[in-house]
Design a protein around this motif. Structure first.
Motif, short mmCIF file in Angstrom:
data_model
loop_
_atom_site.label_atom_id
_atom_site.label_comp_id
_atom_site.label_asym_id
_atom_site.label_seq_id
_atom_site.Cartn_x
_atom_site.Cartn_y
_atom_site.Cartn_z
N ARG A 42 0.83 -1.21 0.00
CA ARG A 42 0.00 0.00 0.00
C ARG A 42 0.87 1.26 0.00
O ARG A 42 0.63 2.19 0.75
CB ARG A 42 -0.91 0.01 1.22
CG ARG A 42 -1.95 -1.05 1.19
CD ARG A 42 -2.88 -0.86 2.35
NE ARG A 42 -3.50 -2.13 2.67
CZ ARG A 42 -3.79 -2.52 3.88
NH1 ARG A 42 -3.53 -1.77 4.91
NH2 ARG A 42 -4.36 -3.68 4.08
N ALA A 43 1.85 1.28 -0.85
CA ALA A 43 2.77 2.41 -0.91
C ALA A 43 2.09 3.62 -1.56
O ALA A 43 0.95 3.54 -2.02
CB ALA A 43 4.02 2.03 -1.69
N ARG A 44 2.81 4.70 -1.64
CA ARG A 44 2.30 5.90 -2.27
C ARG A 44 2.21 5.69 -3.79
O ARG A 44 2.77 4.75 -4.33
CB ARG A 44 3.22 7.08 -1.97
CG ARG A 44 3.54 7.30 -0.51
CD ARG A 44 2.45 7.92 0.23
NE ARG A 44 2.27 9.28 -0.26
CZ ARG A 44 1.56 10.16 0.38
NH1 ARG A 44 0.99 9.84 1.50
NH2 ARG A 44 1.40 11.36 -0.11
N TRP A 45 1.51 6.60 -4.45
CA TRP A 45 1.26 6.47 -5.88
C TRP A 45 2.55 6.47 -6.69
O TRP A 45 2.63 5.81 -7.72
CB TRP A 45 0.33 7.56 -6.36
CG TRP A 45 0.86 8.95 -6.12
CD1 TRP A 45 0.67 9.71 -5.00
CD2 TRP A 45 1.70 9.70 -6.98
NE1 TRP A 45 1.34 10.90 -5.12
CE2 TRP A 45 1.98 10.92 -6.33
CE3 TRP A 45 2.24 9.47 -8.23
CZ2 TRP A 45 2.77 11.89 -6.90
CZ3 TRP A 45 3.04 10.45 -8.80
CH2 TRP A 45 3.29 11.65 -8.13
N TRP A 46 3.56 7.20 -6.27
CA TRP A 46 4.80 7.29 -7.05
C TRP A 46 5.53 5.95 -7.09
O TRP A 46 6.25 5.66 -8.05
CB TRP A 46 5.72 8.38 -6.51
CG TRP A 46 6.10 8.22 -5.08
CD1 TRP A 46 5.49 8.77 -3.99
CD2 TRP A 46 7.17 7.44 -4.57
NE1 TRP A 46 6.11 8.37 -2.83
CE2 TRP A 46 7.16 7.55 -3.16
CE3 TRP A 46 8.15 6.65 -5.16
CZ2 TRP A 46 8.08 6.90 -2.35
CZ3 TRP A 46 9.07 6.01 -4.34
CH2 TRP A 46 9.02 6.15 -2.96
N ALA A 47 5.35 5.11 -6.06
CA ALA A 47 5.99 3.80 -6.07
C ALA A 47 5.40 2.92 -7.18
O ALA A 47 6.12 2.14 -7.81
CB ALA A 47 5.83 3.13 -4.71
N TYR A 48 4.11 3.07 -7.42
CA TYR A 48 3.49 2.30 -8.50
C TYR A 48 3.90 2.84 -9.88
O TYR A 48 3.97 2.08 -10.84
CB TYR A 48 1.97 2.31 -8.36
CG TYR A 48 1.52 1.41 -7.24
CD1 TYR A 48 1.43 0.04 -7.42
CD2 TYR A 48 1.20 1.93 -5.99
CE1 TYR A 48 1.03 -0.79 -6.39
CE2 TYR A 48 0.80 1.10 -4.96
CZ TYR A 48 0.72 -0.25 -5.17
OH TYR A 48 0.33 -1.07 -4.15
N ALA A 110 -2.58 3.63 -8.60
CA ALA A 110 -3.25 4.81 -8.06
C ALA A 110 -4.46 4.41 -7.24
O ALA A 110 -4.71 4.96 -6.16
CB ALA A 110 -3.66 5.74 -9.20
N ALA A 113 -3.17 2.82 -3.98
CA ALA A 113 -2.62 3.83 -3.08
C ALA A 113 -3.74 4.62 -2.40
O ALA A 113 -3.66 4.91 -1.21
CB ALA A 113 -1.69 4.77 -3.84
N ALA A 114 -4.78 4.96 -3.16
CA ALA A 114 -5.91 5.67 -2.57
C ALA A 114 -6.61 4.79 -1.53
O ALA A 114 -6.99 5.26 -0.45
CB ALA A 114 -6.89 6.09 -3.66
N ARG A 117 -4.52 4.76 1.62
CA ARG A 117 -4.69 5.97 2.43
C ARG A 117 -5.96 5.90 3.26
O ARG A 117 -5.98 6.26 4.44
CB ARG A 117 -4.72 7.22 1.55
CG ARG A 117 -3.36 7.68 1.08
CD ARG A 117 -3.44 9.06 0.45
NE ARG A 117 -4.37 9.14 -0.67
CZ ARG A 117 -4.06 8.84 -1.92
NH1 ARG A 117 -2.84 8.43 -2.22
NH2 ARG A 117 -4.95 8.96 -2.88
N LYS A 120 -5.48 3.36 6.06
CA LYS A 120 -4.57 3.88 7.08
C LYS A 120 -5.30 4.86 7.99
O LYS A 120 -5.15 4.82 9.22
CB LYS A 120 -3.37 4.56 6.41
CG LYS A 120 -2.28 4.97 7.35
CD LYS A 120 -1.09 5.50 6.60
CE LYS A 120 0.03 5.88 7.53
NZ LYS A 120 1.19 6.40 6.80
#
Length: 149
Positions: A42-48, A110, A113-114, A117, A120
């Motif tokens: 569940r990383a941030r969008w930039w990791a994907y 994306a 990641a959403a 968030r 979390k």
């Protein structure tokens, strides 16, 4: 007439399922995406976005390998191998497979990641609520103990 005949879909399906280059990139995308999701979760969008580059290159290379396999690359002479290899690298379907894999991995990332968030935030709220209930229970127990003496 510009509309395809009723035989178009069965012929197209038979064409792609009979060749390794028709279904191997699809399997490669799913394998690459599962590995990417397992690594970055569940990383941030930039990791994907960055991971999508690796998935796209993987799908592109699998398509090229499948195309070489379909062309019986190893059973050809050196001139034919050179010709086949020079055509496969710039095959529009190979490039398209990589681009589609990249876009699908970015948009799926994306969405994940959403979702990460939201989960979390919901987990942090549930943890804070639990800690408040625990503190209230401890205060009630302490008050009950103090009133007993």
């Amino acid at each position: 007439m510009l509309t395809p005949s009723s035989e178009f879909l069965p012929v197209l399906t038979q064409y792609f399922t009979s060749q390794l280059s028709g279904w191997a990139p699809i399997v490669a995308f799913f394998v690459g995406m599962v590995v990417l999701i397992q690594i970055i979760n569940r990383a941030r969008w930039w990791a994907y976005i960055l991971g999508g580059l690796f998935v796209a290159v993987f799908v592109y290379l699998v398509y090229i390998g499948a195309e070489l396999s379909d062309a019986h690359y190893l059973s050809r002479n050196a001139e034919e191998q050179a010709l086949i290899l020079s055509r496969v690298w710039v095959n529009p379907f190979a490039v398209l497979a990589g681009v589609i894999a990249r876009e699908m991995s970015v948009w799926t990332g994306a969405w994940l990641a959403a979702r990460g968030r939201k989960l979390k935030a919901r987990n942090a709220e549930a943890q804070a609520d639990y800690e408040q209930q625990l503190a209230d229970a401890q205060n009630q127990a302490a008050n009950a103990y103090a009133q007993g003496y």
